[in-house]
Write an enzyme that holds these catalytic residues in place. Sequence first.
Site, mmCIF file in Angstrom:
data_model
loop_
_atom_site.group_PDB
_atom_site.id
_atom_site.type_symbol
_atom_site.label_atom_id
_atom_site.label_comp_id
_atom_site.label_asym_id
_atom_site.label_seq_id
_atom_site.Cartn_x
_atom_site.Cartn_y
_atom_site.Cartn_z
ATOM 1 N N HIS A 144 0.898 -1.167 -0.289
ATOM 2 C CA HIS A 144 0.022 -0.020 0.327
ATOM 3 C C HIS A 144 1.416 1.648 -0.021
ATOM 4 C CE1 HIS A 144 -2.863 3.079 2.268
ATOM 5 N NE2 HIS A 144 -3.863 2.435 0.891
ATOM 6 N N ASP A 166 3.125 -4.632 8.152
ATOM 7 C CA ASP A 166 1.845 -3.909 8.054
ATOM 8 C C ASP A 166 0.503 -4.202 8.016
ATOM 9 O OD1 ASP A 166 -0.204 -2.718 6.617
ATOM 10 O OD2 ASP A 166 0.558 -1.312 5.396
ATOM 11 N N GLN A 208 -4.211 -5.084 6.871
ATOM 12 C CA GLN A 208 -5.234 -5.827 6.412
ATOM 13 C C GLN A 208 -5.498 -7.116 6.814
ATOM 14 O OE1 GLN A 208 -7.821 -4.528 4.634
ATOM 15 N NE2 GLN A 208 -7.153 -3.076 3.533
ATOM 16 N N LYS A 242 -10.178 -1.142 10.910
ATOM 17 C CA LYS A 242 -10.387 -1.841 10.092
ATOM 18 C C LYS A 242 -10.945 -3.006 11.294
ATOM 19 C CE LYS A 242 -6.669 -0.438 6.635
ATOM 20 N NZ LYS A 242 -7.833 0.436 5.627
ATOM 21 N N CYS A 293 -5.041 2.365 -3.064
ATOM 22 C CA CYS A 293 -3.797 2.947 -3.439
ATOM 23 C C CYS A 293 -2.559 1.995 -2.967
ATOM 24 C CB CYS A 293 -3.337 3.724 -1.374
ATOM 25 S SG CYS A 293 -4.952 4.628 -1.523
#
Length: 414
Positions: free
Chosen positions: A131, A208, A211, A234, A372
């Site tokens: 991302h 990261d 997600q 999220k 993104c």
Amino acid sequence: MNLPEVTQVSFDVERIRQDFPILREKPYGKPLVYLDNAATTQKPRRVVEAISTYYETSHANVHRGIHYLSQRATDAYEHARDIVQRFIGATHREEIIFTRGTTESINLVATSWGGARLSSEDEILVTVFEHHSNIVPWQLVAERTGARIRPAALESDGSFSLERVLDAITERTRIVAIAHVSNVLGIVVPLEPIIEQAHRVGAVVLVDGAQAIAHCPVDVQKLDCDFYAFSGHKVYGPTGIGVLYGKRDLLERMPPYQGGGDMIRRVTFERTTYNDVPYKFEAGTPPIAEAIGLGCAIEYVQQLGIPAVEQWEQQLLDLCIERLECIPGVRLLGPHRERTAVASFVVEGVHPHDIATFLDREGIAVRAGHHCAQPLMDFFGIAAASRISVAMYNTPEEIRRATETLDECIRLLR
Ligand code: C6P
């Protein structure tokens, strides 16, 4: 055309749906089908209530006052830190820093750790599917330090290549910054061998987790990652709050990211000394209500259990992919199996924005665009894609409606 049928699976999704008032909304008079969960998840009522109860009964600034309300607010804020610590298996509560979100967490590491440690001899390893939030902060620090960004590629069919990532880790690698789950491809990265290899060459690893956090179990001790970043919104929590996990010894050796109240021990014009972690990295009034809301959201998820959620979502995604595979003209990006929560696709001759608009008029929310992840779009030679992303409150019936409407849309527009 015969689309695969919905099969019954056991998970009390109807009860869960009762907890999310927004799911009763009717855009354009149609029942809402919210399949844009990778962008942000909806909030259970108890999270909204936790925030309003906090403002109605306990609001004051934290760490500053000795009065009753300030103490209450501080206790609630610090309790949220304990909840996060347990949720991701951190060794120490001081390893949990509250930020504004994944983006700020990564910027913090790039600026503070990267600014102090990187030089022109060094490489920052990322992948082509990162991302922008896990690319641009590294570009900014690379400009300042002369370090080089090295993107590891995917296989030509868009599947993940562990070998390519491991091969790209060299004696020059100082940091590996990698997504746990791709927001476009849903690939779940096998982090352990990457982290082991990075440590072997003396590099650190930032994961990261934007997600991953709502979809798979995360145990930072087991992973042995050095940093783990995620956003509250999220994982059914509020916007404006995120987490940076960092190993304590690393955080202690890093310079502050921002200056201001709460992050100092003593300020003089001659010399300022800094507070201990995590406060050294939490300058100014923190997002108190948001942290409390996040703690509540995490407790909600823990009650249901991430493994049960994961299993349910996997069945939804498998069904979604099976049905997408049957729609003429649909090309799925990345591997068809072994992915989590998201399915991105392109349709020859139909623009993703037209698909999203068509679905929207039927009350179905999906995302269209570059997500993104423009370097990944370049890798596939496309400008944009459509994306369906699921959450625990979605149902097989919603997948059926979305894919049938998509089929109809393609037949009309192609
Ligand atoms: N992806 C999506 O629709 P923030 O905006 O800080 O909460 O999260 C940024 C971010 C970082 N990494 C990954 C892998 C992400 O998916 C995201 C957010 C959303 O895919 C919004 S662009």
